[in-house]
Design an enzyme around this catalytic site. Structure first.
Site, PDB file in Angstrom:
ATOM      1  N   TYR A   1       0.828  -1.211   0.000  1.00  0.00           N
ATOM      2  CA  TYR A   1       0.000   0.000   0.000  1.00  0.00           C
ATOM      3  C   TYR A   1       0.860   1.258   0.000  1.00  0.00           C
ATOM      4  CZ  TYR A   1      -3.737  -3.266   1.269  1.00  0.00           C
ATOM      5  OH  TYR A   1      -4.619  -4.304   1.295  1.00  0.00           O
TER       6      TYR A   1
ATOM      7  N   HIS B   1      -0.245 -11.864   0.538  1.00  0.00           N
ATOM      8  CA  HIS B   1      -1.061 -10.820  -0.086  1.00  0.00           C
ATOM      9  C   HIS B   1      -1.391 -11.114  -1.559  1.00  0.00           C
ATOM     10  CE1 HIS B   1      -1.646  -6.148  -0.410  1.00  0.00           C
ATOM     11  NE2 HIS B   1      -2.719  -6.826  -0.779  1.00  0.00           N
TER      12      HIS B   1
HETATM   13  N1  LIG Z   1      -6.130  -8.052  -0.956  1.00  0.00           N
HETATM   14  C1  LIG Z   1      -6.232  -7.470   0.202  1.00  0.00           C
HETATM   15  O1  LIG Z   1      -5.581  -7.854   1.147  1.00  0.00           O
HETATM   16  C2  LIG Z   1      -7.174  -6.316   0.374  1.00  0.00           C
HETATM   17  C3  LIG Z   1      -7.983  -5.913  -0.683  1.00  0.00           C
HETATM   18  C4  LIG Z   1      -8.843  -4.835  -0.481  1.00  0.00           C
HETATM   19  C5  LIG Z   1      -8.887  -4.204   0.756  1.00  0.00           C
HETATM   20  N2  LIG Z   1      -8.059  -4.604   1.767  1.00  0.00           N
HETATM   21  C6  LIG Z   1      -8.056  -3.900   3.085  1.00  0.00           C
HETATM   22  O2  LIG Z   1      -9.339  -3.439   3.383  1.00  0.00           O
HETATM   23  C7  LIG Z   1      -9.342  -2.028   3.491  1.00  0.00           C
HETATM   24  C8  LIG Z   1     -10.648  -1.471   2.935  1.00  0.00           C
HETATM   25  O3  LIG Z   1     -10.743  -1.630   1.558  1.00  0.00           O
HETATM   26  P1  LIG Z   1     -10.671  -0.409   0.535  1.00  0.00           P
HETATM   27  O4  LIG Z   1     -10.057   0.752   1.190  1.00  0.00           O
HETATM   28  O5  LIG Z   1     -10.026  -0.944  -0.672  1.00  0.00           O
HETATM   29  O6  LIG Z   1     -12.179  -0.170   0.126  1.00  0.00           O
HETATM   30  P2  LIG Z   1     -13.470   0.394   0.875  1.00  0.00           P
HETATM   31  O7  LIG Z   1     -14.614  -0.299   0.285  1.00  0.00           O
HETATM   32  O8  LIG Z   1     -13.277   0.339   2.325  1.00  0.00           O
HETATM   33  O9  LIG Z   1     -13.532   1.914   0.350  1.00  0.00           O
HETATM   34  C9  LIG Z   1     -12.574   2.844   0.737  1.00  0.00           C
HETATM   35  C10 LIG Z   1     -12.962   4.219   0.181  1.00  0.00           C
HETATM   36  O10 LIG Z   1     -14.126   4.663   0.838  1.00  0.00           O
HETATM   37  C11 LIG Z   1     -13.904   5.926   1.440  1.00  0.00           C
HETATM   38  N3  LIG Z   1     -14.692   6.017   2.689  1.00  0.00           N
HETATM   39  C12 LIG Z   1     -14.525   5.352   3.855  1.00  0.00           C
HETATM   40  N4  LIG Z   1     -15.440   5.713   4.766  1.00  0.00           N
HETATM   41  C13 LIG Z   1     -16.224   6.640   4.161  1.00  0.00           C
HETATM   42  C14 LIG Z   1     -17.339   7.393   4.583  1.00  0.00           C
HETATM   43  N5  LIG Z   1     -17.845   7.277   5.813  1.00  0.00           N
HETATM   44  N6  LIG Z   1     -17.909   8.246   3.687  1.00  0.00           N
HETATM   45  C15 LIG Z   1     -17.409   8.367   2.442  1.00  0.00           C
HETATM   46  N7  LIG Z   1     -16.352   7.682   1.975  1.00  0.00           N
HETATM   47  C16 LIG Z   1     -15.765   6.829   2.837  1.00  0.00           C
HETATM   48  C17 LIG Z   1     -12.414   5.968   1.685  1.00  0.00           C
HETATM   49  O11 LIG Z   1     -11.940   7.291   1.751  1.00  0.00           O
HETATM   50  C18 LIG Z   1     -11.894   5.263   0.452  1.00  0.00           C
HETATM   51  O12 LIG Z   1     -11.884   6.160  -0.650  1.00  0.00           O
HETATM   52  C19 LIG Z   1      -8.070  -1.566   2.769  1.00  0.00           C
HETATM   53  O13 LIG Z   1      -7.644  -0.318   3.263  1.00  0.00           O
HETATM   54  C20 LIG Z   1      -7.137  -2.691   3.094  1.00  0.00           C
HETATM   55  O14 LIG Z   1      -6.617  -2.499   4.400  1.00  0.00           O
HETATM   56  C21 LIG Z   1      -7.225  -5.656   1.599  1.00  0.00           C
HETATM   57 MG   LIG Z   2      -4.916  -5.101  -1.702  1.00  0.00          MG
END
Ligand SMILES: NC(=O)c1ccc[n+]([C@@H]2O[C@H](COP(=O)([O-])OP(=O)(O)OC[C@H]3O[C@@H](n4cnc5c(N)ncnc54)[C@H](O)[C@@H]3O)[C@@H](O)[C@H]2O)c1
Ligand SMILES: [Mg+2]
Length: 316
Positions: free
Chosen positions: A56, A121
Site C-alpha cells: 500500500y 497478499h
Molecule cells: N487483498 C487485500 O488484502 C485487500 C484488498 C482490499 C482491501 N483490503 C483492506 O481493506 C481495506 C478497505 O478496503 P478499501 O479501502 O479498498 O475499500 P473500501 O470499500 O473500504 O472503500 C474505501 C474508500 O471509501 C472511502 N470512505 C470510507 N469511509 C467513508 C465514509 N464514511 N464516507 C465516504 N467515503 C468513505 C475511503 O476514503 C476510500 O476512498 C483496505 O484499506 C485494506 O486495508 C485488503
Molecule cells: Mg490489496
C-alpha cells in the site's frame, strides 16, 4: 462496539476494522496530522483492528500507520495489527527468502516487535502450489519466532481459499481476508462461510464500500470494475442521495450484519470517516438497518449482483 472472536485465534476484534491502505495515499494525499487524528479517533471509539501491507503506497501505509500508532501511545496489547507479504510495488515474490526478509522490513517500518497477523497478499498472482509448499511452511517458522502470531491468506477469487486450505496442515492458516465479496452488490463470500467455519478459519471481509463504488464520490480512476457495475452503483448512490440518505452508511451496515464475519475492513483517511463508520455500526445495533432503502438499493443493483472482475494469473 462489541468485539467479535476471530476464528480460533483468541483475538477479539472490533466489527469495524481500520483499513490503512488510504494512509499510503492510494485514494489521494493524506496530511500526517489528519492520519494521526484518524487513528487516534479510531482507538478512542473502540476500533482495535488495523490492516496494512508493504504494497500500500509502496511501504508508505506501513510507515504512516506505525507513526500514528506510536503517536497515539496506546499499550501494544490494546490493538491488533495485520500486515502482509508477497506483494510489493515492484511485483510479486512469495519465495521463502523474500517473505522472511519482508516481515523484518514490515516490523521496522511499523516500529513493532511483532504483528498479530501476517497475510500472504493476493495469492492468485502466483502459482498456488508455491503458497502451499513454500510460503505457508516458512510462515510457520516466522510464527514460531514470534514475529507474527497468526497467518492469513488474501485475494479476490474465492476459489483460492479452498485450494490452499484443503492442502495445508490444519492450523497453519488461521484467517482469510476476502474483499469485495460481502457487500450490497456482491455477497459471494456467504457460500464459503460454512466451509471456513468447519476449518476453524477466521473471516475478515474488506471493502464494504466496494473500494469506493458505494460512496457519493465514486471509485478512483484505477478501479477494476466493469463499466456496467460502476454505472449501477452510481445509480444506487444517486438514488440514496435523492432521498436525503447515504449509501455509504447503508453499505457499512449491510456488511456488518453478518456475525460470522469477524471484522469489516473499511479504508479510512480522516477522523470524520472514522466517526461516520463507527456511528453506522452503533446505529445498526440500536435501530437496525433501513430496510426500505436497502430493498430499493438491492433492486437497483440486482442486474449486477455478484458481478466481479478477473484478478491474478490463470491457475493450471
Ligand atoms: N487483498 C487485500 O488484502 C485487500 C484488498 C482490499 C482491501 N483490503 C483492506 O481493506 C481495506 C478497505 O478496503 P478499501 O479501502 O479498498 O475499500 P473500501 O470499500 O473500504 O472503500 C474505501 C474508500 O471509501 C472511502 N470512505 C470510507 N469511509 C467513508 C465514509 N464514511 N464516507 C465516504 N467515503 C468513505 C475511503 O476514503 C476510500 O476512498 C483496505 O484499506 C485494506 O486495508 C485488503
Ligand atoms: Mg490489496
Amino acid at each position: 462496539m462489541e468485539l467479535r472472536e476471530l476464528g480460533a485465534t483468541g483475538l477479539r476484534v472490533s466489527p469495524v476494522g481500520f483499513g490503512a491502505s488510504p494512509l499510503g495515499h492510494v485514494f489521494g494525499d493524506v496530511p500526517r496530522d489528519v492520519a494521526r487524528a484518524a487513528v487516534r479517533r479510531a482507538l478512542d471509539l473502540g476500533i482495535n483492528f488495523f490492516d496494512t501491507s508493504p504494497y500500500y503506497g509502496g511501504t508508505v501505509s506501513e510507515s504512516v500507520l506505525g507513526d500514528c500508532l506510536r503517536a497515539a501511545g496506546v499499550p501494544r496489547d490494546r490493538f491488533v495489527v495485520a500486515t502482509k507479504c508477497g506483494r510489493y510495488r515492484e511485483g510479486f515474490d512469495f519465495s521463502a527468502a523474500r517473505v522472511t526478509r519482508s516481515v523484518d522490513e514490515s516490523l521496522a517500518r511499523l516500529g513493532l516487535d511483532y504483528v498479530d497477523i501476517l497475510h500472504c497478499h493476493d495469492i492468485e498472482f502466483t502459482d498456488l502450489d508455491q503458497i502451499v509448499n513454500e510460503t505457508i511452511p516458512v510462515l510457520q517458522k516466522i510464527k514460531e519466532s514470534g514475529k507474527a502470531r497468526f497467518i492469513g491468506i488474501t485475494g479476490l477469487p474465492l476459489s483460492i481459499y479452498t485450494y490452499v486450505l484443503d492442502q495445508v496442515p490444519p492450523g497453519s492458516v488461521d484467517v482469510i481476508l476476502s474483499y469485495c465479496h460481502y457487500g450490497i452488490n456482491d455477497t459471494a463470500l456467504v457460500d464459503l462461510l460454512p466451509y471456513l467455519k468447519s476449518k476453524g478459519v477466521g473471516v475478515i471481509s474488506a471493502s464494504p464500500l466496494a473500494m469506493g463504488l458505494l460512496t457519493d464520490n465514486g471509485p478512483p480512476e484505477w478501479h477494476p470494475a466493469p463499466k456496467e457495475l460502476k454505472l449501477a452503483c452510481r445509480a444506487a448512490a444517486d438514488h440514496c442521495k435523492k432521498k436525503g440518505k447515504n449509501i455509504t452508511k447503508l453499505a457499512m451496515q449491510y456488511s456488518l450484519m453478518n456475525n460470522e464475519i469477524s471484522t469489516v475492513l473499511v479504508g479510512m483517511n480522516s477522523p470524520e470517516q472514522v466517526e461516520e463508520n463507527v456511528a453506522a455500526a452503533i446505529e445498526l445495533s440500536t435501530s437496525g438497518i433501513d430496510k426500505e432503502l436497502l430493498h430499493e438499493v438491492e433492486a437497483i443493483l440486482e442486474p449486477v449482483k455478484n458481478m466481479t472482475w478477473s484478478s491474478g494469473i490463470e491457475q493450471a
